[in-house]
Structure formats: structure tokens, C-alpha cells
Design an enzyme around this catalytic site. Structure first.
Site, mmCIF file in Angstrom:
data_model
loop_
_atom_site.group_PDB
_atom_site.id
_atom_site.type_symbol
_atom_site.label_atom_id
_atom_site.label_comp_id
_atom_site.label_asym_id
_atom_site.label_seq_id
_atom_site.Cartn_x
_atom_site.Cartn_y
_atom_site.Cartn_z
ATOM 1 N N HIS A 88 0.814 -1.227 0.000
ATOM 2 C CA HIS A 88 0.000 0.000 0.000
ATOM 3 C C HIS A 88 0.846 1.276 0.000
ATOM 4 C CE1 HIS A 88 0.610 -0.634 4.352
ATOM 5 N NE2 HIS A 88 0.365 0.664 4.519
ATOM 6 N N ASP A 89 2.005 1.245 0.673
ATOM 7 C CA ASP A 89 2.822 2.470 0.746
ATOM 8 C C ASP A 89 4.043 2.430 -0.163
ATOM 9 O OD1 ASP A 89 1.417 4.154 2.343
ATOM 10 O OD2 ASP A 89 2.331 3.458 4.232
ATOM 11 N N LYS A 102 5.932 5.463 -1.471
ATOM 12 C CA LYS A 102 6.750 6.324 -0.609
ATOM 13 C C LYS A 102 8.228 6.267 -0.980
ATOM 14 C CE LYS A 102 3.955 6.793 3.567
ATOM 15 N NZ LYS A 102 3.794 6.330 4.956
ATOM 16 N N HIS A 136 2.370 9.902 -2.713
ATOM 17 C CA HIS A 136 2.879 8.525 -2.706
ATOM 18 C C HIS A 136 1.847 7.551 -3.270
ATOM 19 C CE1 HIS A 136 0.654 8.019 1.159
ATOM 20 N NE2 HIS A 136 0.723 6.722 0.901
ATOM 21 N N HIS A 192 -6.025 3.958 -0.779
ATOM 22 C CA HIS A 192 -6.064 3.659 0.659
ATOM 23 C C HIS A 192 -6.071 4.910 1.532
ATOM 24 C CE1 HIS A 192 -1.645 4.035 0.243
ATOM 25 N NE2 HIS A 192 -1.596 4.212 1.562
ATOM 26 N N HIS A 193 -6.046 6.109 0.915
ATOM 27 C CA HIS A 193 -6.228 7.337 1.691
ATOM 28 C C HIS A 193 -7.497 8.087 1.307
ATOM 29 C CE1 HIS A 193 -2.637 7.293 4.126
ATOM 30 N NE2 HIS A 193 -1.905 6.990 3.066
ATOM 31 N N ASP A 225 -4.789 0.072 8.244
ATOM 32 C CA ASP A 225 -3.622 0.955 8.327
ATOM 33 C C ASP A 225 -3.789 1.946 9.482
ATOM 34 O OD1 ASP A 225 -1.206 2.049 7.551
ATOM 35 O OD2 ASP A 225 -2.122 3.431 6.094
#
Lengths: 114, 360
Positions: free
Chosen positions: B213-214, B217, B242, B271-272, B300
Site C-alpha cells: 500500500h505504501d 513512498k 505517494h 487507501h487514503h 492501516d
């Protein structure tokens, strides 16, 4: 000797020999035939008026006679089997003496050769 | 060991002898003069018997009962049955085949015909059995290589996702915990929302995808990613990207038809997002946000709340759950919150276990 027997009982020697290979083998089967109980079972069942048991016994006897290539006996056993299958018990009783007659001829002839 | 025994079941001695004479020397021969005997021999020697000659009309149990016994004990697949019968009528033939007989032979027996038919049937069965065995071996091999592939897949995904953590100096376990929480929530989702027809395989794929998911970054400069203090507005805007960077990386290896690719993409990108449409990067609203991304999002946030970070202490599990419910840390769909509640006990248990191992 075996060939003579098949002639005397109106059997099919050619078929028997092709099926059982040789006279010694046929002789072995003739002994088995004497030991087979299906004829006695048929006789008893007819006497007891038991159509179902009579059918099963006749059916078995038919198979045995066919395997032995006893054509003449086979034929009457086949007839009585079909009558019993159709539950024509009286008709079967009518035919039965013919079965007895042919069967006794076969048994007598076999006893001569073994 | 090659099976080489024939069983002849017929109450008439002459019939048995005739068959015996045909096969003597070529096969080991066993005889049964009634159905009961036949069943007993079958039970004892089923691994040796290669074919059964069966008369239908027999004293004690008849041929029909013998076949029933074979069906119930799974013998019909390995032991072919040739019915012996006195006459050829369509009804009796059909009946024999319906019962599962492979063939029928009629009295009087013709040795040449019986021999050939018997050989054919035995060969056919042996062939089938060997194909089935082969198939079973292949299936096992396939299963094992699939397992190996899955293991290397897991390894690669974990290695890849840890790259970001490694760089951002975060605890390396965050991703493993997000995976764990995602799995728990999805499992409850599956039961609560059967209409979605979520399969275990899909859950497995989503859980693996959650590890990435990240991943975007990696493209965020150190000055922002590792900055100890509060980010400026500009820096925060960059940080938010990201989600986009992650997708760009994935797009280089685009596999549109691939379910796993789709989950990875959706999770990286969304996911944000927030249920009220005030999330980023696309401001998606409500159920337009893919379920997998919604679930990872809450997993998360939940993990961030219950873990200690450089810049903050951890909240208690109870507080974390309450805060998520009260909308203090993002807005989630009512359906998702309901599912989160449903999963509460499992989540608490998993969290406590994690915290236990952290202490050790």
C-alpha cells in the site's frame, strides 16, 4: 465313445468338442452334470407347486444343458423355463414329463461311458 | 505387483469349471458358489482380483447384492464385472449395465470370445487405473510447485514492501500487521456480505496486495519522508503523492486482466480516500472506493493508532477502536464499521499477540 453318446442323446458333439477341447474334458463335465442339483430342484419345485423356485431351477438347468451342448434336452428345458417365467405353471406341469424322459435318457447314456 | 486373479461367482459347478478351463494357467482362479462367498472373497482379496465373473441368480446373496456391496465399498472402479447370463434379452442386458457391469457373456460360453472380451476389459481397466494414478501424481506435483511459487511470491512481496519501511526508519512489522488486520477484516466481510461472493483466494490476493500500500513512498525525498517535525503544506502535498507514485510504478508492469494487479493498484491509489469524499488523491466518495482499499485503509489507521511511533505513543486498543468509530481518524463506510465491529474480538486478540511479541 463320447461322440456315440452325443448321437444317442441327440446332442451336438461338434460344439461340445470345440468348447471343451477333448473327450477327457467332456468326460469330466459329464460327471459334473450328474452331480448337478438343478434337475432335482426343478422336480421338487414342480411337486411342491412352487413356480418361482421351479423357474430358477429350470433356468439353471437350461444354462447347464446349453453349455454341455445337450441340444434335445436343452430344447425342452428351454420351453419349460419360458412357461415358468410367464407363470404358466399348469402348462409347465404338462411339459415336465417330457423333460423327465429326455433327462433320464441323458443320465443313462452318461452312466454307460463313465 | 500385478493383479492376476480371476474370481468366478456362479452356483453351478459346470459353469465355473468351463470358465476355469478357459483361463487355467493364464490367471490365478478363485471360485465362489454363492453371493455371500463372493463378497467374502472380494473383501479379502480385492487388491489381487483383476476381474469378476458374476452370475445373477445365486443362492444366499444374488449377483445384484454382490454388485451393491462392490459399489458401497468402492470396488467397481478397479474390478470390472462380467455378467454371466443364460439368455440375451434387452431388459436383462440393460439391467446388467445399469448395475455397473462392464460386459455380459451368454451361456453357452465360447472360449475364444470369452477370452478376448476378458482380456480387453482387463486391459481397459488397467489402462484407466494407471492413467488415474498418473493424474494423481501430476496433481500432487502441480500442487507442490504452486505452493513453492506462492512462497517465493510472498517472499518477493515482503522484500519489496520492506524497502519503504527500511528507508523511513519505521518498525519493520507495520506491513506484516496491516496484512494480518486486513485478513481478519476481510474474513468477517466475507461472512457478513455473502452477496459479494468473496473467495478465500481473493482474500489471499488482497492481503498480499495490502503489503504494497505504501510502496509509492519510495519516490518521496528523504527531506520530507524523514523530516522529524511537522510538514509544511507543500511538503504534505508531495507526501500525499505517494499514492500516485505507487500506481505509476505498478503501471510499468500493467496486467489489466490480472486480479492481483487490480488489487495492488486499487490499494496503492485509494487507501487514503475517505467515505465522505474528502480523502486523496481522487476524492472518491462512498462505495466508489474499492472494498479492498477501504479495508486496508482502516487496517492501516488502526495499526497506526495502536503502535508506538517516533513522534507519538500508542493508544490502547479500546481507545483506538472508539476513535475509528467516532470518526476521529478518518471517515469510514457504515458497512465497513459494522464489519470492523464484527471483527473486534479477533482484532483485539491479534493485536495483543503482536504487542506481546514486541515486548519480548
Amino acid at each position: 465313445m463320447i461322440k456315440q453318446l452325443y448321437q444317442n442323446i441327440e446332442g451336438d458333439y461338434e460344439t461340445a468338442i470345440s468348447r471343451m477341447q477333448n473327450d477327457e474334458r467332456i468326460q469330466k463335465y459329464l460327471k459334473f452334470f450328474l452331480a448337478d442339483e438343478s434337475y432335482m430342484q426343478l422336480k421338487n419345485a414342480i411337486e411342491m407347486n412352487d413356480c418361482d423356485s421351479a423357474f430358477r431351477a429350470a433356468h439353471t438347468l437350461k444354462g447347464v444343458c446349453q453349455n454341455m451342448a445337450f441340444s434335445s434336452l436343452s430344447k425342452v428345458v428351454e420351453e419349460i423355463t419360458e412357461e415358468l417365467r410367464a407363470k404358466n405353471f399348469e402348462k409347465a406341469v404338462e411339459i415336465f414329463p417330457e423333460v423327465v424322459e429326455k433327462y433320464e435318457i441323458v443320465v443313462n447314456e452318461i452312466k454307460k461311458v463313465i | 505387483m500385478k493383479r492376476n486373479t480371476l474370481l468366478i461367482a456362479d452356483d453351478v459347478l459346470i459353469n465355473r469349471e468351463l470358465l476355469k478351463d478357459i483361463f487355467e494357467g493364464k490367471f490365478n482362479i478363485l471360485e465362489a458358489s454363492n453371493g455371500e462367498e463372493a463378497i467374502q472373497i472380494l473383501d479379502e482379496k480385492k487388491d489381487e482380483i483383476v476381474l469378476l465373473f458374476l452370475d445373477l441368480i445365486m443362492p444366499k446373496k444374488d449377483g445384484l447384492e454382490v454388485m451393491k456391496h462392490m459399489v458401497l465399498n468402492g470396488m467397481m472402479d478397479t474390478i470390472p464385472v462380467i455378467m454371466i447370463t443364460g439368455e440375451a434379452t434387452v431388459e436383462s442386458d440393460v439391467k446388467a449395465y445399469e448395475l455397473g457391469a462392464s460386459d455380459i457373456i451368454y451361456k453357452p460360453f465360447e472360449p475364444a470370445v470369452v477370452t478376448r472380451r476378458t482380456q480387453n476389459i482387463i486391459e481397459l481397466f488397467e489402462h484407466r487405473i494407471s492413467i488415474e494414478n498418473e493424474l494423481e501424481i501430476r496433481t500432487q506435483e502441480l500442487y507442490e510447485s504452486k505452493k513453492k511459487l506462492e512462497q517465493s511470491n510472498d517472499f518477493l512481496i515482503n522484500a519489496l514492501s520492506s524497502v519503504v519501511e527500511f528507508r523511513s526508519l519505521e518498525s519493520g512489522e507495520h506491513i506484516q500487521r496491516v496484512k494480518k488486520f486486513t485478513k481478519i477484516i476481510l474474513r468477517h466481510w466475507k461472512v457478513l456480505h455473502t452477496e459479494d461472493q468473496l473467495t478465500d483466494e481473493q482474500i489471499e490476493l488482497m492481503v498480499n496486495a495490502s503489503a504494497l500500500h505504501d510502496i509509492g513512498k519510495i519516490a518521496i525525498p528523504d527531506s520530507i519522508l524523514l523530516k522529524p517535525g511537522k510538514l509544511t503544506e507543500e511538503e504534505y502535498a508531495e507526501m500525499k503523492k505517494h499514492t500516485i507514485y505507487g500506481c505509476k510504478m505498478l503501471e510499468n508492469f500493467k496486467q489489466e486482466e490480472n486480479e492481483f494487479y487490480r488489487y495492488c493498484y486499487n490499494i496503492c491509489r485509494y487507501h487514503h480516500e475517505r467515505y465522505d469524499g474528502r480523502g486523496y488523491p481522487d476524492g472518491l466518495k462512498g462505495d466508489a472506493i474499492p472494498i479492498c482499499a477501504q479495508v486496508v485503509s482502516v487496517a492501516d489507521v488502526y495499526d497506526a493508532l495502536v503502535s508506538k511511533r517516533v513522534y507519538k505513543n500508542s493508544f490502547t486498543i479500546e481507545d483506538a477502536i472508539r476513535m475509528i468509530h467516532d470518526g476521529e481518524c478518518g471517515i469510514f463506510s457504515p458497512k465497513l464499521l459494522e464489519c470492523f465491529d464484527d471483527a473486534k474480538e479477533d482484532l483485539i486478540e491479534a493485536t495483543e499477540k503482536e504487542q506481546q511479541t514486541m515486548k519480548e
